[in-house]
Write a protein that holds these residues in place. Structure first.
Motif, PDB file in Angstrom:
ATOM      1  N   PHE A 254       0.820  -1.205   0.000  1.00  0.00           N
ATOM      2  CA  PHE A 254       0.000   0.000   0.000  1.00  0.00           C
ATOM      3  C   PHE A 254       0.862   1.267   0.000  1.00  0.00           C
ATOM      4  O   PHE A 254       0.520   2.247  -0.666  1.00  0.00           O
ATOM      5  N   VAL A 255       1.952   1.263   0.743  1.00  0.00           N
ATOM      6  CA  VAL A 255       2.828   2.439   0.764  1.00  0.00           C
ATOM      7  C   VAL A 255       3.367   2.722  -0.632  1.00  0.00           C
ATOM      8  O   VAL A 255       3.382   3.879  -1.092  1.00  0.00           O
ATOM      9  N   ILE A 256       3.798   1.694  -1.336  1.00  0.00           N
ATOM     10  CA  ILE A 256       4.346   1.883  -2.681  1.00  0.00           C
ATOM     11  C   ILE A 256       3.253   2.298  -3.665  1.00  0.00           C
ATOM     12  O   ILE A 256       3.460   3.173  -4.513  1.00  0.00           O
ATOM     13  N   LEU A 257       2.074   1.694  -3.548  1.00  0.00           N
ATOM     14  CA  LEU A 257       0.976   2.072  -4.443  1.00  0.00           C
ATOM     15  C   LEU A 257       0.540   3.517  -4.203  1.00  0.00           C
ATOM     16  O   LEU A 257       0.337   4.290  -5.158  1.00  0.00           O
ATOM     17  N   ILE A 258       0.404   3.901  -2.936  1.00  0.00           N
ATOM     18  CA  ILE A 258      -0.049   5.252  -2.604  1.00  0.00           C
ATOM     19  C   ILE A 258       0.934   6.291  -3.116  1.00  0.00           C
ATOM     20  O   ILE A 258       0.545   7.307  -3.717  1.00  0.00           O
ATOM     21  N   ASN A 259       2.214   6.057  -2.909  1.00  0.00           N
ATOM     22  CA  ASN A 259       3.225   6.998  -3.390  1.00  0.00           C
ATOM     23  C   ASN A 259       3.424   6.884  -4.897  1.00  0.00           C
ATOM     24  O   ASN A 259       3.692   7.886  -5.571  1.00  0.00           O
ATOM     25  N   GLY A 260       3.314   5.657  -5.413  1.00  0.00           N
ATOM     26  CA  GLY A 260       3.594   5.436  -6.821  1.00  0.00           C
ATOM     27  C   GLY A 260       2.594   6.075  -7.760  1.00  0.00           C
ATOM     28  O   GLY A 260       2.974   6.675  -8.772  1.00  0.00           O
ATOM     29  N   PHE A 261       1.303   5.995  -7.448  1.00  0.00           N
ATOM     30  CA  PHE A 261       0.305   6.566  -8.336  1.00  0.00           C
ATOM     31  C   PHE A 261       0.421   8.093  -8.390  1.00  0.00           C
ATOM     32  O   PHE A 261       0.149   8.700  -9.427  1.00  0.00           O
ATOM     33  N   VAL A 262       0.807   8.707  -7.287  1.00  0.00           N
ATOM     34  CA  VAL A 262       1.031  10.157  -7.295  1.00  0.00           C
ATOM     35  C   VAL A 262       2.268  10.489  -8.114  1.00  0.00           C
ATOM     36  O   VAL A 262       2.277  11.416  -8.938  1.00  0.00           O
ATOM     37  N   GLY A 263       3.364   9.735  -7.898  1.00  0.00           N
ATOM     38  CA  GLY A 263       4.601  10.004  -8.618  1.00  0.00           C
ATOM     39  C   GLY A 263       4.494   9.753 -10.101  1.00  0.00           C
ATOM     40  O   GLY A 263       5.099  10.471 -10.911  1.00  0.00           O
ATOM     41  N   ALA A 264       3.724   8.751 -10.502  1.00  0.00           N
ATOM     42  CA  ALA A 264       3.596   8.427 -11.921  1.00  0.00           C
ATOM     43  C   ALA A 264       2.917   9.538 -12.704  1.00  0.00           C
ATOM     44  O   ALA A 264       3.188   9.721 -13.897  1.00  0.00           O
ATOM     45  N   SER A 265       2.049  10.286 -12.060  1.00  0.00           N
ATOM     46  CA  SER A 265       1.327  11.347 -12.776  1.00  0.00           C
ATOM     47  C   SER A 265       2.268  12.423 -13.285  1.00  0.00           C
ATOM     48  O   SER A 265       2.129  12.899 -14.410  1.00  0.00           O
ATOM     49  N   MET A 266       3.262  12.797 -12.472  1.00  0.00           N
ATOM     50  CA  MET A 266       4.202  13.826 -12.906  1.00  0.00           C
ATOM     51  C   MET A 266       5.065  13.325 -14.061  1.00  0.00           C
ATOM     52  O   MET A 266       5.263  14.018 -15.060  1.00  0.00           O
ATOM     53  N   GLY A 267       5.605  12.105 -13.918  1.00  0.00           N
ATOM     54  CA  GLY A 267       6.416  11.549 -14.999  1.00  0.00           C
ATOM     55  C   GLY A 267       5.617  11.401 -16.281  1.00  0.00           C
ATOM     56  O   GLY A 267       6.146  11.625 -17.378  1.00  0.00           O
ATOM     57  N   MET A 268       4.343  11.014 -16.169  1.00  0.00           N
ATOM     58  CA  MET A 268       3.484  10.866 -17.341  1.00  0.00           C
ATOM     59  C   MET A 268       3.384  12.170 -18.109  1.00  0.00           C
ATOM     60  O   MET A 268       3.525  12.200 -19.343  1.00  0.00           O
ATOM     61  N   VAL A 269       3.159  13.271 -17.400  1.00  0.00           N
ATOM     62  CA  VAL A 269       3.005  14.573 -18.060  1.00  0.00           C
ATOM     63  C   VAL A 269       4.304  14.986 -18.739  1.00  0.00           C
ATOM     64  O   VAL A 269       4.317  15.478 -19.881  1.00  0.00           O
TER      65      VAL A 269
END
Length: 420
Positions: free
Chosen positions: A276-291
């Motif tokens: 859960f810690v990795i998913l919670i942080n990962g989905f937020v972090g992926a949004s910036m890299g995606m853009v």
């Protein structure tokens, strides 16, 4: 330069200075006083080998002086008793209360037992838990109890009783020898590497490439939706995840239909907590890299894709030979930025697991917070926490330089060769 100095260099320098102190809630952040507390007497015994002196300082003594006599007069003690003490015992010191009370009862005007107790209390001169504003006042009071103090004993007494902070390198020795350091370091390494590779860089690139090959309007809507967690309040974002994982949440409600016992999926085991810690942080972090990756792909000349399509290149071949080579510098930026961001990340982990269960998800930045700003013991250790933060700064700078070297940053900033 002014902004860099104020908001980066000054905080780092101040953190570095505090790291070399023993500053804590107990010492305060300003100058301290001198207090003969039980802990100070233990230090005097254990570290300086002055157990006999510590015992004498901790025991109550009774000295007949003008201050005590004045106190008796204010208390309304009979003048004859005060005069008898002044005439017979002024300046005398007694090592025990029983001995002093025996002398009081021997006065011509023998006081009552209750009065004897009140009189002895007025002349109690014990240094135990006494607080002094200066070292001189402390030494003067100690010499009244033990007149034969030498220079070494005075210095040891001053050092043991000082309640303020002092300069020391003990924080780094303590950090290097602590059992928790290795555990938290590898927790942090696992957290940063896993989240960075799987989500902040890897999955972000997958999202950017996938949205490149769908209609522009649908791709824009998808990116906006995916970016919402980053611009949402972190408390609400994490609460949604906790609602998903609670024993009364969505997962338990869904799985209970299949005979699975309800439980807190986020905290029932270390493995689940990490997921859960990795998913919670990962989905937020992926949004910036995606853009960022999507913008970089958009900047690639479309003629390259048209030429590749004419030559019969499949999409995987386009990704491999056109998109990925053009993403070298965006990957450098995202990797470097997100590494530093994950090293200092605290909000999502604090609100979701708070380092639990049993410290399994305690990462370095959260460890700093628990040490210097919020711990169960109540004694916030500013100096020790600053030492941890300084180590984190060094790690961040080292990794940044390593990334710049690995991605050959000099080639990015080299002047273009213009042929005439």
């Amino acid at each position: 330069m002014v902004l860099v100095v104020l908001f980066f260099l000054v905080p780092v320098v101040v953190t570095g200075l505090i790291a070399f102190t023993n500053m804590s809630t107990a010492t305060g952040i300003t100058g301290g006083a001198y207090q003969v507390s039980p802990s100070a007497l233990r230090v005097l015994t254990d570290q300086h080998g002055m157990g006999a002196l510590a015992e004498r300082l901790g025991q109550p003594t009774y000295t007949v002086d003008e201050q005590g006599l004045a106190t008796l007069e204010e208390m309304g003690i009979e003048p004859g008793i005060v005069a008898g003490l002044r005439e017979r015992h002024l300046g005398e010191t007694y090592s025990s209360r029983r001995e002093f009370e025996r002398a009081i009862r021997a006065l011509p005007e023998r006081p009552a037992t209750r009065t004897v107790k009140r009189i002895s209390a007025a002349f109690s001169r014990s240094l135990a838990n006494e607080r002094f504003a200066s070292a001189g006042a402390l030494i003067a009071a100690a010499e009244a109890v033990e007149p034969d103090l030498d220079a070494a004993e005075k210095q040891a007494l001053v050092e043991a009783t000082y309640t303020g902070w002092t300069w020391t390198s003990e924080n780094f020795r303590r950090l290097a020898t602590s059992r928790d350091t290795e555990r938290v370091f590898f927790n942090t390494l696992f957290f940063v590497a896993t989240t960075l590779v799987l989500f902040n860089t890897g999955y972000a690139m997958v999202l950017a490439i996938a949205t490149h090959y769908i209609p522009e309007r649908a791709a824009g809507i998808f990116r906006i939706i995916w970016f919402l967690p980053r611009i949402s309040p972190v408390v609400i974002y994490v609460l949604l995840w906790k609602w998903l994982a609670w024993d009364t949440g969505f997962l338990s409600a869904l799985l209970s239909n299949f005979g699975v016992r309800p439980r807190n999926w986020m905290l029932d085991s270390a493995t689940n907590a990490w997921v859960f810690v990795i998913l919670i942080n990962g989905f937020v972090g992926a949004s910036m890299g995606m853009v960022i990756f999507a913008s970089a792909i958009k900047a690639i000349p479309q003629s390259l894709f048209h030429a590749a399509a004419v030559d019969g290149a499949y999409r995987w071949q386009q990704i491999r030979h056109i998109i990925l080579p053009h993403l070298k510098w965006p990957i450098l930026f995202v990797t470097c930025y997100q590494t530093l961001s994950l090293l200092t990340s605290i909000d999502q982990t604090l609100l979701s697991t708070d380092g639990g269960p049993g410290g399994a998800t305690e990462i370095w930045s959260l460890w700093i917070y628990h040490t210097a700003l919020n711990n169960y013991a109540g004694n916030l250790q500013y100096g020790y926490g600053a030492a941890m933060a300084l180590v984190l700064v060094v790690i961040g700078i080292t990794l940044s330089l390593l990334y710049l070297r690995l991605f050959n940053y000099n080639a990015l900033i080299i002047k273009p060769r213009i042929e005439h």
